[in-house]
Design a protein around this motif. Structure first.
Motif, PDB file in Angstrom:
ATOM      1  N   ILE A  74       0.841  -1.221   0.000  1.00 38.97           N
ATOM      2  CA  ILE A  74       0.000   0.000   0.000  1.00 38.97           C
ATOM      3  C   ILE A  74       0.868   1.260   0.000  1.00 38.97           C
ATOM      4  N   SER A 134       2.244   6.028  13.090  1.00 40.10           N
ATOM      5  CA  SER A 134       1.378   5.565  12.001  1.00 40.10           C
ATOM      6  C   SER A 134       0.690   6.753  11.359  1.00 40.10           C
ATOM      7  N   GLY A 135       0.133   6.500  10.183  1.00 44.07           N
ATOM      8  CA  GLY A 135      -0.579   7.559   9.486  1.00 44.07           C
ATOM      9  C   GLY A 135      -1.726   8.103  10.321  1.00 44.07           C
ATOM     10  N   ALA A 136      -2.501   7.196  10.901  1.00 45.97           N
ATOM     11  CA  ALA A 136      -3.651   7.633  11.693  1.00 45.97           C
ATOM     12  C   ALA A 136      -3.202   8.532  12.839  1.00 45.97           C
ATOM     13  N   VAL A 139      -2.477  11.968  11.584  1.00 49.93           N
ATOM     14  CA  VAL A 139      -3.702  12.733  11.338  1.00 49.93           C
ATOM     15  C   VAL A 139      -4.293  13.210  12.669  1.00 49.93           C
ATOM     16  N   HIS A 163      -8.675   8.472   6.334  1.00 48.65           N
ATOM     17  CA  HIS A 163      -7.635   9.061   7.181  1.00 48.65           C
ATOM     18  C   HIS A 163      -7.174   8.127   8.294  1.00 48.65           C
ATOM     19  N   GLY A 164      -7.745   6.916   8.401  1.00 44.89           N
ATOM     20  CA  GLY A 164      -7.254   5.982   9.399  1.00 44.89           C
ATOM     21  C   GLY A 164      -8.367   5.238  10.110  1.00 44.89           C
ATOM     22  N   ARG A 165      -7.950   4.425  11.106  1.00 40.67           N
ATOM     23  CA  ARG A 165      -8.884   3.527  11.794  1.00 40.67           C
ATOM     24  C   ARG A 165      -8.971   3.785  13.300  1.00 40.67           C
ATOM     25  N   TYR A 179     -14.541  -0.148   7.622  1.00 47.30           N
ATOM     26  CA  TYR A 179     -13.747   0.641   8.572  1.00 47.30           C
ATOM     27  C   TYR A 179     -14.484   1.061   9.846  1.00 47.30           C
ATOM     28  N   GLU A 235      -6.993  14.663   1.148  1.00 51.44           N
ATOM     29  CA  GLU A 235      -5.919  13.962   0.431  1.00 51.44           C
ATOM     30  C   GLU A 235      -5.851  14.600  -0.962  1.00 51.44           C
ATOM     31  N   GLU A 240      -7.535   5.405  -0.564  1.00 53.62           N
ATOM     32  CA  GLU A 240      -8.456   4.273  -0.364  1.00 53.62           C
ATOM     33  C   GLU A 240      -9.809   4.538  -1.028  1.00 53.62           C
ATOM     34  N   ASP A 268      -3.367  15.592   3.697  1.00 53.78           N
ATOM     35  CA  ASP A 268      -3.000  14.237   4.107  1.00 53.78           C
ATOM     36  C   ASP A 268      -2.269  13.595   2.924  1.00 53.78           C
ATOM     37  N   GLN A 271      -0.528   8.733   1.620  1.00 54.39           N
ATOM     38  CA  GLN A 271      -0.421   7.787   0.492  1.00 54.39           C
ATOM     39  C   GLN A 271       0.277   8.428  -0.724  1.00 54.39           C
TER      40      GLN A 271
END
Ligand code: PLZ
Length: 460
Positions: A74, A134-136, A139, A163-165, A179, A235, A240, A268, A271
């Motif tokens: 990814i 992490s990305g999340a 953010v 933007h994440g989980r 998600y 983004e 995603e 963001d 990615q």
């Protein structure tokens, strides 16, 4: 059964596709059985082949299959899996020390990564960065900083956004399944605006930029109030959500609106960043300068590292001790980032990304002409996608995307899907992939579409 590959990875791996068992093969299937008895079901796989080595443009699995990699984990291993400079830096660092916690006793590598971020990200202004895992988390921190700096609470995100989980980032992410389903309640003060999605804009692609800007700014004005908005997060090319490229001028219009109302614009680039789209950051293609930028994925070639970078006055508005975390900016991850960035510069990987786009787009456009179910070909650099639709319209065709992806996997090409409707095939090869593998991957894809078109009674 072939002996499992046990050699080292990296660019020294034979750069070839080699399918010696069915995919997944017996060794992978056995590991999958163990996985099912020990790993939570919620953590899923695109393709359950267990990898033992990777490098350049290939992934080697436990059965000795060598697969062409159009996924880069990814959009992560842009500099290549086990890239030599990354391996060198990480090995040196891991032998010297593995952790002190930057908040306890600092180290130079963290500072060096922040210096690189200041140098590479768009914006001529004075910058500061904070490193996370992490990305999340990046953010989350960008939102914390924007709220703290503005004294406002509302955050505007877009349809199709990802933007994440984590709890706050789930609220920012648009798509429910998989998600968000069952994971609420979600964080408050998040507002959602329509995305400038040319293919699906009700007024058509030509009207998309102007109408989308009007709708978004109007919605902020009437439903939230500009003076209550801490940040707009976007983004520059949605990942995603379907590799959605907004029409030229949309991001710039949004940036202008944010500037006029003291709203922090968060790009963001988790990615899109680090050479993926053919420049260091995707904002640059449009000359847009965000106030804060979030990065992760490609920054450290696979080691967990993320960052928030932005205007010094915003970043430094946060009180001492207000940002941090035990592992954020871990020295080994920082060493990997320095190796990855060095590789990107030395090998002009932004140029390689542009080249990859130049190879892929003409072939995909040609394929689209012959394939009624390809409704759109889009993307930039080495972030390219095709969106599958029911012929004659734009009704999403998730089943067709799944069939093509499966055919690619069986032939030894790792491709991913994405999109709110699951109907987008996306291509994210490592930027160091060789031309021969790139072309071979595209041929496999063309064959997969050919097989789809040949399906008896097919409307595809
Ligand atoms: N922002 C733009 O693309 C991560 C998600 C994979 P993390 N995208 C891959 C999955 O299904 O979990 C992503 C992104 C953008 C934020 C994130 C979140 O980054 O490092 O996965 O937390």
């Amino acid at each position: 059964m072939n002996a499992p590959f046990s050699g080292p990875g990296g660019p020294g791996l034979p750069q070839e596709r080699r399918v010696v068992t069915e995919i997944p093969g017996p060794a992978s299937r056995e590991l999958l059985g163990r996985r099912q008895r020990s790993v939570a079901r919620g953590v899923s796989h695109v393709l359950p082949v267990f990898i033992t080595a990777a490098g350049g443009g290939v992934l080697v699995d436990a059965d000795g299959n060598s697969l062409i990699d159009f996924g880069s984990g990814i959009a992560v291993v842009s500099a290549g899996n086990a890239a030599p400079r990354v391996v060198e830096r990480v090995s040196e660092q891991v032998a010297r020390f593995t952790h002190t916690c930057f908040m306890v006793t600092p180290y130079e590598e963290y500072v060096e990564v922040c210096e690189e971020l200041a140098r590479r990200t768009p914006g001529g202004y004075e910058k500061r960065s904070a490193l996370l895992n992490s990305g999340a988390e990046a953010v989350e921190n960008a939102v914390k900083i924007a709220r703290h700096a503005t004294g406002r609470q509302a955050v505007v995100a877009f349809d199709h956004a990802y933007h994440g989980r984590t709890n706050l980032t789930m609220a920012l992410t648009a798509k429910n399944m998989p998600y968000k389903q069952g994971f609420g309640p979600f964080a408050g003060e998040i507002y959602r605006a329509p995305m400038a999605y040319p293919l699906r804009w009700p007024g058509g692609p030509e009207a998309c930029r102007a109408q989308a800007l009007e709708v978004v700014t109007g919605l902020i004005h009437t439903q939230v109030g500009e003076e209550n908005v801490a940040a707009v997060i976007i983004e520059p090319i949605q990942g995603e959500g379907g590799f959605i490229v907004p029409p030229p001028g949309f991001l710039a219009g949004l940036a202008e609106f944010c500037r006029a109302h003291g709203i922090v614009l968060i790009a963001d680039e988790i990615q899109t960043g680090f050479c993926r789209t053919g420049d260091w950051f995707a904002c640059e293609h449009e000359g847009v300068v965000p106030d804060l930028i979030t990065t992760a994925k490609g920054i450290a070639d696979g080691l967990p590292l993320a960052a928030v970078t932005g205007r010094a006055e915003l970043m430094d508005s946060v009180h001492v001790g207000g940002l941090g975390g035990t592992f954020g900016g871990n020295p080994v991850a920082c060493a990997a980032a320095l190796g990855a960035i060095e590789t990107m510069v030395a090998e002009d990987l932004a140029g390689r990304a542009r080249h990859i786009g130049d190879v892929m787009l003409p072939r995909l456009n040609k394929l689209a002409q012959a394939t009624p179910c390809i409704g759109d070909v889009r993307g930039r650099g080495a972030m390219i996608a095709v969106e599958l639709v029911k012929p004659g319209g734009i009704e999403p065709d998730q089943a067709a995307a799944a069939v093509v992806a499966r055919a690619c996997h069986e032939a030894g090409l790792v491709v991913l899907t994405c999109g709110t409707f699951g109907n987008v095939l996306r291509f994210l090869p490592p930027l160091v992939i060789g031309d021969a593998l790139l072309e071979e991957g595209l041929s496999i894809l063309e064959d997969a579409f050919g097989a789809l078109l040949g399906t008896a009674g097919s409307t595809w």
